[in-house]
Design a protein around this motif. Structure first.
Motif, PDB file in Angstrom:
ATOM      1  N   ALA A 187       0.825  -1.206   0.000  1.00 52.05           N
ATOM      2  CA  ALA A 187       0.000   0.000   0.000  1.00 52.05           C
ATOM      3  C   ALA A 187       0.862   1.260   0.000  1.00 52.05           C
ATOM      4  O   ALA A 187       0.517   2.255  -0.639  1.00 52.05           O
ATOM      5  CB  ALA A 187      -0.937  -0.005   1.202  1.00 52.05           C
ATOM      6  N   ALA A 247      -7.348   5.916   0.890  1.00 49.93           N
ATOM      7  CA  ALA A 247      -6.366   4.842   1.075  1.00 49.93           C
ATOM      8  C   ALA A 247      -5.287   5.261   2.068  1.00 49.93           C
ATOM      9  O   ALA A 247      -4.813   4.443   2.870  1.00 49.93           O
ATOM     10  CB  ALA A 247      -5.735   4.474  -0.272  1.00 49.93           C
ATOM     11  N   TRP A 302      -4.366   3.382   5.504  1.00 53.34           N
ATOM     12  CA  TRP A 302      -2.986   2.958   5.744  1.00 53.34           C
ATOM     13  C   TRP A 302      -2.477   3.468   7.094  1.00 53.34           C
ATOM     14  O   TRP A 302      -1.854   2.725   7.850  1.00 53.34           O
ATOM     15  CB  TRP A 302      -2.097   3.469   4.613  1.00 53.34           C
ATOM     16  CG  TRP A 302      -0.679   2.979   4.660  1.00 53.34           C
ATOM     17  CD1 TRP A 302      -0.201   1.777   4.229  1.00 53.34           C
ATOM     18  CD2 TRP A 302       0.460   3.702   5.157  1.00 53.34           C
ATOM     19  NE1 TRP A 302       1.156   1.694   4.429  1.00 53.34           N
ATOM     20  CE2 TRP A 302       1.591   2.855   4.994  1.00 53.34           C
ATOM     21  CE3 TRP A 302       0.636   4.972   5.715  1.00 53.34           C
ATOM     22  CZ2 TRP A 302       2.878   3.251   5.378  1.00 53.34           C
ATOM     23  CZ3 TRP A 302       1.914   5.366   6.100  1.00 53.34           C
ATOM     24  CH2 TRP A 302       3.020   4.505   5.917  1.00 53.34           C
ATOM     25  N   GLY A 312      -9.511  -2.809   3.571  1.00 52.95           N
ATOM     26  CA  GLY A 312      -8.566  -2.785   2.458  1.00 52.95           C
ATOM     27  C   GLY A 312      -9.021  -3.587   1.263  1.00 52.95           C
ATOM     28  O   GLY A 312      -8.581  -3.333   0.136  1.00 52.95           O
ATOM     29  N   TYR A 370      -8.362  -0.413  -1.308  1.00 51.29           N
ATOM     30  CA  TYR A 370      -7.160  -0.496  -2.148  1.00 51.29           C
ATOM     31  C   TYR A 370      -7.462  -0.779  -3.618  1.00 51.29           C
ATOM     32  O   TYR A 370      -6.887  -0.118  -4.502  1.00 51.29           O
ATOM     33  CB  TYR A 370      -6.182  -1.526  -1.562  1.00 51.29           C
ATOM     34  CG  TYR A 370      -5.573  -1.079  -0.244  1.00 51.29           C
ATOM     35  CD1 TYR A 370      -5.170   0.239  -0.053  1.00 51.29           C
ATOM     36  CD2 TYR A 370      -5.412  -1.961   0.819  1.00 51.29           C
ATOM     37  CE1 TYR A 370      -4.613   0.674   1.151  1.00 51.29           C
ATOM     38  CE2 TYR A 370      -4.854  -1.554   2.022  1.00 51.29           C
ATOM     39  CZ  TYR A 370      -4.457  -0.240   2.182  1.00 51.29           C
ATOM     40  OH  TYR A 370      -3.917   0.179   3.373  1.00 51.29           O
TER      41      TYR A 370
END
Length: 267
Positions: A39, A76, A80, A92, A96
């Motif tokens: 990520a 995102a 994270w 996620g 993502y």
């Protein structure tokens, strides 16, 4: 242009890797560091691509494509950052891959002539608050979807697969309302600061965006009040969160789509 294509490709592949790593983490209990690493690469590549796409001859150009990419990037990024403290991997699985797709959209969807120069700091503050509010409420909407799937799984049979690694329903609902509460506060501040720059709703093409944003704000306000006063949870919480989020997305991206790609105008 070739450099931007490479940056977007790296971002999309890294987000795909992060999504797969999340799945393996939930299914097999593999270490979460792989998600964090993939990520991080995706976030870095996407923001560099965004800088190259939005800066033109000293001007900042934010059209529909770059707005989608920027919006997904900051969602995102928030996920994270949250994951550095504790695993919230289920989010996620949605955030993502969406960020990867939006990075590609930023490259493919043409920008209209929505350029601005040297924005005043109050307007910059309004934009920052809006971006953060949208990011938190995006995470809240994804959390609502995960919560709905968890409810459905528990009603049908004992948890299996990734559902066995999810926190209890009460914990998931608490996280949902924390995300909505924080996003609602920032949305309130964004609406308040945005009101300072409205001279003529119709001349500035802001009528639909403003009305839908206020309706979304009211939806979140009712949901939070119901949670505080009546202990709303379950399907009602999920539907309220998704309804408010849908209105908010329609307010920004729906209005921007019609203005830029159909009418050729901008705010």
């Amino acid at each position: 242009m070739a450099l931007v294509v490479l940056e977007v490709l790296i971002a999309a592949l890294a987000y795909a890797g992060a999504t797969h790593a999340v799945w393996r983490h939930l299914a097999d209990g593999r270490d979460y560091w792989r998600v964090t690493a993939f990520a991080a690469v995706g976030l870095l590549a996407q923001i560099v691509a965004l800088i190259h796409l939005s800066l033109h001859s000293g001007m900042v150009v934010i059209g529909l494509g770059t707005a989608l990419s920027m919006f997904a990037w900051q969602a995102a990024l928030l996920l994270w950052l949250f994951s550095l403290r504790e695993s919230v991997g289920a989010l996620g699985l949605v955030i993502y891959p969406v960020a990867g797709l939006c990075a590609i959209a930023g490259l493919l969807v043409p920008d209209a002539h929505s350029a601005t120069e040297s924005l005043a700091w109050p307007l910059q503050l309004h934009i920052l608050l809006s971006v953060l509010a949208y990011g938190l409420l995006t995470l809240g909407a994804v959390q609502a979807v995960v919560l709905a799937l968890q409810h459905r799984q528990l009603r049908r049979r004992p948890p299996a697969g990734m559902f066995t690694s999810l926190p209890p329903l009460e914990t998931m609902e608490t996280l949902l309302f924390r995300l909505i509460g924080a996003g609602f506060f920032l949305l309130s501040m964004a609406i308040a600061t945005g009101a300072l720059f409205i001279d003529n709703l119709f001349a500035q093409h802001l009528a639909h965006k403003t009305i839908l944003s206020l309706v979304a704000w009211l939806c979140f306000a009712v949901l939070l009040f119901g949670r505080w006063r009546y202990g709303w949870r379950g399907r009602l919480a999920v539907r309220g969160a998704l309804a408010g989020y849908g209105l908010l997305m329609l307010a920004y991206f729906g209005s921007k789509l019609v203005l830029e790609l159909i009418l050729g105008e901008h705010w």
